[in-house]
Design an enzyme around this catalytic site. Structure first.
Site, PDB file in Angstrom:
ATOM      1  CE  LYS A 192      -2.087  -4.267   3.804  1.00 44.52           C
ATOM      2  NZ  LYS A 192      -2.421  -5.413   2.960  1.00 44.52           N
ATOM      3  CE1 TYR A 241      -3.783  -1.800   5.959  1.00 46.25           C
ATOM      4  CE2 TYR A 241      -2.886   0.293   5.181  1.00 46.25           C
ATOM      5  CZ  TYR A 241      -3.460  -0.945   4.925  1.00 46.25           C
ATOM      6  OH  TYR A 241      -3.698  -1.322   3.625  1.00 46.25           O
ATOM      7  CD  GLU A 280      -2.068   5.217   4.625  1.00 48.16           C
ATOM      8  OE1 GLU A 280      -1.808   5.393   5.814  1.00 48.16           O
ATOM      9  OE2 GLU A 280      -2.401   6.134   3.868  1.00 48.16           O
ATOM     10  CB  THR A 296      -0.905   0.017   1.250  1.00 46.94           C
ATOM     11  OG1 THR A 296      -1.435   1.337   1.441  1.00 46.94           O
ATOM     12  CG2 THR A 296      -0.147  -0.348   2.521  1.00 46.94           C
TER      13      THR A 296
HETATM   14  P1  NDP Z   1     -11.357  -4.619   2.645  1.00 49.06           P
HETATM   15  O1  NDP Z   1     -11.209  -4.105   4.024  1.00 49.06           O
HETATM   16  O2  NDP Z   1     -12.584  -4.265   1.865  1.00 49.06           O
HETATM   17  O3  NDP Z   1     -11.247  -6.216   2.664  1.00 49.06           O
HETATM   18  C1  NDP Z   1     -10.365  -6.865   3.525  1.00 49.06           C
HETATM   19  C2  NDP Z   1     -10.666  -8.354   3.504  1.00 49.06           C
HETATM   20  O4  NDP Z   1      -9.799  -9.013   4.426  1.00 49.06           O
HETATM   21  C3  NDP Z   1     -12.104  -8.717   3.921  1.00 49.06           C
HETATM   22  O5  NDP Z   1     -12.571  -9.754   3.109  1.00 49.06           O
HETATM   23  C4  NDP Z   1     -11.906  -9.211   5.348  1.00 49.06           C
HETATM   24  O6  NDP Z   1     -12.887 -10.110   5.782  1.00 49.06           O
HETATM   25  C5  NDP Z   1     -10.571  -9.934   5.193  1.00 49.06           C
HETATM   26  N1  NDP Z   1      -9.921 -10.218   6.473  1.00 49.06           N
HETATM   27  C6  NDP Z   1      -9.701  -9.374   7.498  1.00 49.06           C
HETATM   28  N2  NDP Z   1      -9.082 -10.011   8.500  1.00 49.06           N
HETATM   29  C7  NDP Z   1      -8.919 -11.298   8.104  1.00 49.06           C
HETATM   30  C8  NDP Z   1      -8.357 -12.448   8.702  1.00 49.06           C
HETATM   31  N3  NDP Z   1      -7.827 -12.426   9.941  1.00 49.06           N
HETATM   32  N4  NDP Z   1      -8.356 -13.616   8.014  1.00 49.06           N
HETATM   33  C9  NDP Z   1      -8.885 -13.672   6.779  1.00 49.06           C
HETATM   34  N5  NDP Z   1      -9.448 -12.611   6.152  1.00 49.06           N
HETATM   35  C10 NDP Z   1      -9.450 -11.440   6.818  1.00 49.06           C
HETATM   36  O7  NDP Z   1     -10.059  -4.173   1.833  1.00 49.06           O
HETATM   37  P2  NDP Z   1      -9.891  -3.821   0.268  1.00 49.06           P
HETATM   38  O8  NDP Z   1     -10.621  -4.804  -0.543  1.00 49.06           O
HETATM   39  O9  NDP Z   1     -10.114  -2.372   0.084  1.00 49.06           O
HETATM   40  O10 NDP Z   1      -8.323  -4.028   0.107  1.00 49.06           O
HETATM   41  C11 NDP Z   1      -7.767  -5.296  -0.209  1.00 49.06           C
HETATM   42  C12 NDP Z   1      -6.328  -5.357   0.267  1.00 49.06           C
HETATM   43  O11 NDP Z   1      -5.568  -4.342  -0.367  1.00 49.06           O
HETATM   44  C13 NDP Z   1      -6.138  -5.134   1.761  1.00 49.06           C
HETATM   45  O12 NDP Z   1      -5.051  -5.933   2.160  1.00 49.06           O
HETATM   46  C14 NDP Z   1      -5.778  -3.666   1.870  1.00 49.06           C
HETATM   47  O13 NDP Z   1      -5.026  -3.437   3.033  1.00 49.06           O
HETATM   48  C15 NDP Z   1      -4.972  -3.489   0.608  1.00 49.06           C
HETATM   49  N6  NDP Z   1      -4.977  -2.174   0.018  1.00 49.06           N
HETATM   50  C16 NDP Z   1      -6.154  -1.553  -0.263  1.00 49.06           C
HETATM   51  C17 NDP Z   1      -6.171  -0.344  -0.896  1.00 49.06           C
HETATM   52  C18 NDP Z   1      -7.449   0.371  -1.223  1.00 49.06           C
HETATM   53  O14 NDP Z   1      -7.387   1.566  -1.531  1.00 49.06           O
HETATM   54  N7  NDP Z   1      -8.592  -0.307  -1.208  1.00 49.06           N
HETATM   55  C19 NDP Z   1      -4.901   0.312  -1.311  1.00 49.06           C
HETATM   56  C20 NDP Z   1      -3.722  -0.451  -1.001  1.00 49.06           C
HETATM   57  C21 NDP Z   1      -3.773  -1.654  -0.368  1.00 49.06           C
HETATM   58  P3  NDP Z   1     -14.229  -9.610   6.538  1.00 49.06           P
HETATM   59  O15 NDP Z   1     -15.170  -9.218   5.453  1.00 49.06           O
HETATM   60  O16 NDP Z   1     -14.657 -10.791   7.302  1.00 49.06           O
HETATM   61  O17 NDP Z   1     -13.820  -8.451   7.408  1.00 49.06           O
HETATM   62  P1  GDR Z   2      -6.715   5.707   3.913  1.00 47.41           P
HETATM   63  O1  GDR Z   2      -8.259   5.834   3.546  1.00 47.41           O
HETATM   64  O2  GDR Z   2      -6.438   5.994   5.327  1.00 47.41           O
HETATM   65  O3  GDR Z   2      -5.986   6.526   2.885  1.00 47.41           O
HETATM   66  O4  GDR Z   2      -6.473   4.148   3.681  1.00 47.41           O
HETATM   67  P2  GDR Z   2      -9.469   6.573   4.257  1.00 47.41           P
HETATM   68  O5  GDR Z   2     -10.507   6.680   3.205  1.00 47.41           O
HETATM   69  O6  GDR Z   2      -9.843   5.945   5.548  1.00 47.41           O
HETATM   70  O7  GDR Z   2      -8.858   8.018   4.595  1.00 47.41           O
HETATM   71  C1  GDR Z   2      -8.409   8.888   3.578  1.00 47.41           C
HETATM   72  C2  GDR Z   2      -8.116  10.255   4.171  1.00 47.41           C
HETATM   73  O8  GDR Z   2      -9.351  10.864   4.547  1.00 47.41           O
HETATM   74  C3  GDR Z   2      -9.191  11.467   5.818  1.00 47.41           C
HETATM   75  N1  GDR Z   2     -10.501  11.599   6.469  1.00 47.41           N
HETATM   76  C4  GDR Z   2     -11.302  10.592   6.846  1.00 47.41           C
HETATM   77  N2  GDR Z   2     -11.161   9.254   6.718  1.00 47.41           N
HETATM   78  C5  GDR Z   2     -12.176   8.475   7.177  1.00 47.41           C
HETATM   79  N3  GDR Z   2     -12.084   7.140   7.017  1.00 47.41           N
HETATM   80  N4  GDR Z   2     -13.288   8.987   7.778  1.00 47.41           N
HETATM   81  C6  GDR Z   2     -13.462  10.338   7.938  1.00 47.41           C
HETATM   82  O9  GDR Z   2     -14.463  10.788   8.471  1.00 47.41           O
HETATM   83  C7  GDR Z   2     -12.424  11.187   7.439  1.00 47.41           C
HETATM   84  N5  GDR Z   2     -12.257  12.518   7.385  1.00 47.41           N
HETATM   85  C8  GDR Z   2     -11.100  12.760   6.799  1.00 47.41           C
HETATM   86  C9  GDR Z   2      -8.242  10.520   6.554  1.00 47.41           C
HETATM   87  O10 GDR Z   2      -7.692  11.164   7.704  1.00 47.41           O
HETATM   88  C10 GDR Z   2      -7.254  10.223   5.441  1.00 47.41           C
HETATM   89  O11 GDR Z   2      -6.295  11.224   5.362  1.00 47.41           O
HETATM   90  C11 GDR Z   2      -7.041   3.465   2.577  1.00 47.41           C
HETATM   91  C12 GDR Z   2      -7.295   2.014   2.997  1.00 47.41           C
HETATM   92  O12 GDR Z   2      -8.002   1.361   1.963  1.00 47.41           O
HETATM   93  C13 GDR Z   2      -5.989   1.292   3.231  1.00 47.41           C
HETATM   94  O13 GDR Z   2      -6.253  -0.098   3.454  1.00 47.41           O
HETATM   95  C14 GDR Z   2      -5.117   1.451   1.989  1.00 47.41           C
HETATM   96  O14 GDR Z   2      -3.890   0.812   2.176  1.00 47.41           O
HETATM   97  C15 GDR Z   2      -4.911   2.924   1.680  1.00 47.41           C
HETATM   98  O15 GDR Z   2      -6.180   3.524   1.478  1.00 47.41           O
HETATM   99  C16 GDR Z   2      -4.084   3.141   0.435  1.00 47.41           C
END
Ligand code: NDP
Ligand code: GDR
Length: 347
Positions: free
Chosen positions: A158, A154, A132, A130
């Site tokens: 990662k 987090y 992050e 990520t």
């Molecule tokens: P989500 O939070 O939507 O999905 C995470 C998944 O992981 C869910 O299916 C969750 O299951 C599962 N999970 C959590 N804990 C466990 C565990 N202990 N054992 C097995 N499964 C588990 O994430 P995204 O789909 O958005 O992201 C996918 C991956 O990519 C993640 O690893 C995230 O950190 C990473 N990522 C995401 C980005 C983004 O912008 N979306 C950017 C960069 C990286 P359950 O539904 O039961 O909670």
């Molecule tokens: P991020 O996503 O932390 O970048 O991680 P998120 O959407 O939670 O936050 C983005 C930015 O928005 C600001 N923010 C808020 N965020 C949330 N959730 N709720 C609020 O009310 C709010 N107000 C402002 C946050 O402070 C932050 O700066 C996501 C996740 O999908 C990670 O798993 C992934 O790795 C990274 O994106 C890339």
């Protein structure tokens, strides 16, 4: 005809897991998708994509923190490719649950890497790294060789998993690749993340179901892309000739405030911003009604201020390029949330 390829996706109940399963099924894979045992079912995303009963999709119960299960999972499913998407993925929660986050998001992937080593070192492994990990800005835009400086439990977890993937590649020759993905969103995004929180709230405000949207830091800048295009990038990363690390991003960054204005524009509301950072408000230009308010309870102990990625390597080596604009993505998300909230349900 070639034998059907088998893919294992951990975290199929999440946003990316659902889109990736859809993509791999379209490509003719046998897909195993893992879900966690919970007291209530959590399959709304694969249901919304209409793939839950696909003949080549099997759902398997699994927890990433368990080494024995990881070994059995690989023995039972015999995958050619593993996409490790499972994680405690919410940055905000990682400050409250740093140990759980470390166990799932940091150590969890090592269970899979060990299982690969034991069961079949020829399996290709994708690790969901990520942006992050870049955290505190060291360079702009961020790319594969930008130094890491994570700013949350987090991000630290990662980074550990990222380096372990590199380490297993270099130590044991395992095809372990990392995609350093910048934020990617969609109508299937969880409502705890800021874009979906915004689009769902804008839909509710439009339908008279909510008065005000409360948010934290409006100045944070993110490089937001469309999740469906990013899972295509994950697949390409595992089809490459050699294992490597790739940044996937759009190379455009906007503030949270910009995204809020964009979402309100999708329902024909123009916002005006005023007030100091920790009690800033957004009012409707036409009516003067307060629609958005900053609530410092959503601030994080440490913030990632600016993310903008350079996807040049992925473009050159994988032919991957995002095409959906942020405006299109935002519109798509608001429309989906209007539809859901009108129908009386929103996950
Ligand atoms: P989500 O939070 O939507 O999905 C995470 C998944 O992981 C869910 O299916 C969750 O299951 C599962 N999970 C959590 N804990 C466990 C565990 N202990 N054992 C097995 N499964 C588990 O994430 P995204 O789909 O958005 O992201 C996918 C991956 O990519 C993640 O690893 C995230 O950190 C990473 N990522 C995401 C980005 C983004 O912008 N979306 C950017 C960069 C990286 P359950 O539904 O039961 O909670
Ligand atoms: P991020 O996503 O932390 O970048 O991680 P998120 O959407 O939670 O936050 C983005 C930015 O928005 C600001 N923010 C808020 N965020 C949330 N959730 N709720 C609020 O009310 C709010 N107000 C402002 C946050 O402070 C932050 O700066 C996501 C996740 O999908 C990670 O798993 C992934 O790795 C990274 O994106 C890339």
């Amino acid at each position: 005809m070639d034998k059907r390829k088998t893919a294992l996706i951990t975290g199929i109940t999440g946003q990316d897991g659902a889109y990736l399963a859809q993509l791999l099924l379209e490509k003719g894979y046998q897909v195993y998708g893992t879900y966690r045992r919970t007291s209530s079912v959590n399959f709304w995303r694969i249901e919304e994509l209409g793939i839950q009963s696909h003949p080549h999709l099997s759902l398997v119960e699994y927890d990433l923190t368990d080494l024995g299960s990881s070994i059995r999972l690989l023995q039972n499913t015999a995958p050619d490719e593993i996409y490790n998407l499972a994680a405690q993925s919410f940055v905000g929660v990682s400050f409250e649950q740093p140990v759980t986050t470390a166990e799932i998001t940091g150590i969890g992937p090592v269970n899979l890497l060990e299982a690969i080593r034991i069961v079949n070192p020829a399996i290709r492994f994708y690790q969901a790294s990520t942006s992050e990990m870049f955290g505190k800005v060291q360079a702009v835009p961020q790319k594969e060789d930008t130094p890491f400086y994570p700013r949350s439990p987090y991000g630290v977890a990662k980074l550990y998993a990222h380096w372990m993937t590199v380490n297993y590649r270099e130590s044991y020759g395992i095809f372990g690749s990392s995609g350093i993905l910048f934020n990617h969103e969609s109508p299937l995004r969880g409502r705890e993340f800021v874009t979906r929180k915004i689009t769902d709230s804008v839909a509710k405000i439009h339908l008279g179901q909510l008065d005000v949207l409360e948010l934290g830091n409006l100045d944070a800048k993110r490089d937001w892309g469309y999740a469906k295009e990013y899972v295509e990038g994950m697949w390409r990363i595992l089809q490459a000739d050699h294992a490597d690390t790739y940044v996937l991003a759009t190379n455009r960054t906007e503030t949270v405030r910009d995204f809020v204005s964009m979402a309100f524009k999708a329902i024909d509301v123009a916002l005006e911003w005023s007030g100091a950072a920790d009690h800033e408000i957004g009012t409707c230009k036409k009516t003067g009604k307060v629609l958005v308010r900053v609530n410092p309870k959503f601030y994080r102990p440490a913030e990632v201020e600016l993310l903008i990625g350079d996807p040049a390597k992925a473009r050159k080596e994988l032919g991957w390029e995002p095409s959906t604009t942020l405006e299109q993505l935002c519109q798509m998300m608001v429309e989906a949330d209007l539809r859901r909230n009108r129908a009386g349900f929103s996950f």
